[in-house]
Write an enzyme that holds these catalytic residues in place. Structure first.
Site, short mmCIF file in Angstrom:
data_model
loop_
_atom_site.label_atom_id
_atom_site.label_comp_id
_atom_site.label_asym_id
_atom_site.label_seq_id
_atom_site.Cartn_x
_atom_site.Cartn_y
_atom_site.Cartn_z
N SER A 226 0.83 -1.20 0.00
CA SER A 226 0.00 0.00 0.00
C SER A 226 0.87 1.26 0.00
O SER A 226 1.71 1.43 -0.88
CB SER A 226 -0.96 -0.03 1.19
N ASP A 421 -8.38 -6.45 -5.54
CA ASP A 421 -8.35 -5.21 -4.77
C ASP A 421 -8.89 -4.06 -5.61
O ASP A 421 -8.53 -3.93 -6.78
CB ASP A 421 -6.90 -4.92 -4.35
N HIS A 474 -6.05 -6.57 -1.32
CA HIS A 474 -5.04 -5.54 -1.05
C HIS A 474 -3.87 -6.09 -0.23
O HIS A 474 -2.73 -5.74 -0.47
CB HIS A 474 -5.72 -4.39 -0.29
#
Length: 501
Positions: A226, A421, A474
């Site tokens: 991320s 994601d 994710h």
């Protein structure tokens, strides 16, 4: 492209991404501020090298130990005898603080697990979660660490696909204010940003290696996901810049998953993904183009209303993995033999975040992990950190830094994406990589994990590889632990991903 049009785009993305705050804990206002800043500078902006230049000239204060702390004695104090509720294990684990600025009283918390075997020769890997302001203990207890937490919030079970099967793993809570990390100087929390975070991480690493000197000279890797798409390459470049002094760190590669790399492509890439997966209707997209994506957009309210409709269409799903359920009942439940039998790492637990929070806020757990008594509870993410983060840093492109890293023959750069994601979908990453003008040296091919297709991969000149992971969201190790371990194992061994079952 006019500012009104840009504002409507950011409003739409705001509403889409705010649902993702269930994990990243970013407030709606914070996301709006970030996206509004991006709209003001324009989506067509070229990739700049400002951040690369800033990292090249980053001033890092001397990490010398001036407190008189005996690092060997401190290491012994950091040893975790046993975590409450843990099964027996064959490796040692440590937890504690490293002071990165003594005058400010700024200290970062770490949790370290040795490899399960041949720990004296296996490499050291630093893991960083994103946010910014989200704890890497989430990675430790929900993704790639040796333990997961049962639904009672107090008992641990073994993760057979832990990455410490392959390497020694160091989890760091950074920047300051994240998780158990703290400062005695309030101003440290007021203007957080990429440069401060990179400097603190570097100082932490140098001082941690003084405490654990057996890892000096060991192969070292940085991994994360991320917003660690910023943290990881920035720290890598900082290490290379400062490796000319006596604090040499044997950096050999970086690994980043579902990363924030380039702000410019996030809008188009997100829309591409939503439409291609039937999460956004063609009619809604067409309506958006007619109302908002023109040189003379209609009244602002039309774009806002459309954004609200798009948000209403998708807000009930798990945007971090569109194939998994959301957490409906986060109540802790007593552990029974039946619940033990029904709980495995391979079965996704939608309320796992609540179990982590319950466990890490137990007094006996914090005592065993050598946590300083803080005046607040441990939180998965610090909203204030994300809200106050430097807006220029948010929008900075990491592509120039990645290209700079690729110039070093001893380094490998791997990027991977879970393909379910929507927060940073594979279309966003693929758009970003296209901007790098990479030269492919292999075809786009399926790779395998335990006899099944794990995803698709392509290798490029400059020791760069991109891989997708089928069915992962994710946080790839959370959703597909087997495939994630396969990918990590081949990254560490510098071997191609398996192209046959």
């Amino acid at each position: 492209m006019g500012e009104l049009q840009d504002w409507s785009v950011t409003t739409c993305l705001l509403l889409l991404l705010f649902q993702a705050s269930q994990i990243h804990c970013t407030s709606q206002t914070h996301v709006l501020n970030r996206l509004l800043y991006r709209s003001k500078r324009g989506f067509g902006s070229s990739v700049d090298t400002n951040h690369l230049n800033a990292i090249r000239h980053l001033s890092v204060s001397s990490p010398q130990n001036t407190s008189g702390v005996n690092q060997q004695e401190q290491k012994e104090r950091d040893l975790i005898e046993n975590l409450p509720g843990q099964p027996s294990v064959s490796f040692r684990q440590y937890g504690g603080y490293v002071t990165v600025n003594e005058s400010a009283g700024r200290s970062l918390y770490y949790y370290f697990v040795e490899a399960t075997k041949t720990k004296k020769s296996l490499p050291l890997v630093l893991w960083l979660n994103g946010g910014p302001g989200c704890s890497s203990l989430y990675g430790a207890f929900q993704e790639l660490g040796p333990f997961r937490i049962y639904g009672d919030g107090k008992t641990l079970y073994t993760n057979p696909y832990s990455w410490n099967n392959v390497a020694n793993i160091l989890f760091l809570e950074s920047p300051v204010g994240t998780g158990f990390s703290y400062t005695n100087t309030e101003s440290d929390l007021e203007n957080p940003g990429d440069m401060k975070a990179a400097a603190d991480k570097y100082i932490f690493l140098v001082k941690w290696l003084e405490r654990f000197p057996e890892y000096k000279g060991r192969e070292f890797y940085i991994a994360g996901e991320s917003y660690a798409g910023h943290y990881v390459p920035q720290l890598a470049q900082t290490i290379l810049v400062h490796n000319k002094n006596q604090n040499f760190i044997n950096l050999r590669g970086i690994l980043i998953g579902n990363p924030t790399l380039n702000d410019i492509v996030e809008t188009t890439g997100s829309f591409d993904y939503l439409v291609s997966h039937a999460l956004l209707s063609q009619d809604s997209l067409l309506s958006y183009k007619e109302n908002c994506a023109t040189d003379t957009p209609k009244m602002e309210v039309d774009c806002i209303a459309l954004s609200m409709k798009i948000d209403d269409d998708i807000k009930k799903m798990n945007l971090y993995n569109i194939l998994t359920p959301t957490c409906i009942n986060a109540t802790l439940t007593p552990l029974t033999n039946q619940s033990k039998e029904c709980t495995t790492v391979l079965q996704y637990e939608p309320c796992g975040m609540q179990y982590i929070a319950a466990y890490l806020n137990r007094e006996d757990v914090q005592r065993s992990m050598h946590v300083t008594k803080l005046p607040h509870t441990w939180m998965l993410c610090n909203e204030a950190t994300g809200f106050n983060w430097n807006q220029t840093d948010y929008s900075a492109s990491m592509l120039p830094i990645l290209k700079e890293l690729m110039k070093h023959d001893q380094l490998r750069v791997w990027v991977y994406t879970g393909d379910t994601d929507t927060v940073i979908p594979l279309t966003v990453t693929m758009h970003a990589l296209k901007m790098m003008n990479l030269t492919a040296v292999t075809d786009w091919l399926p790779w395998f994990s335990e006899g099944q297709v794990g995803g698709f991969t392509e290798e490029y000149k400059g020791n760069f590889r991109y891989a997708t992971v089928i069915g992962a969201g994710h946080e790839v190790p959370l959703y597909k632990p087997k495939a994630a371990l396969t990918l990590f194992k081949h990254f560490i061994r510098n071997s191609p991903l398996p192209l046959t079952p």
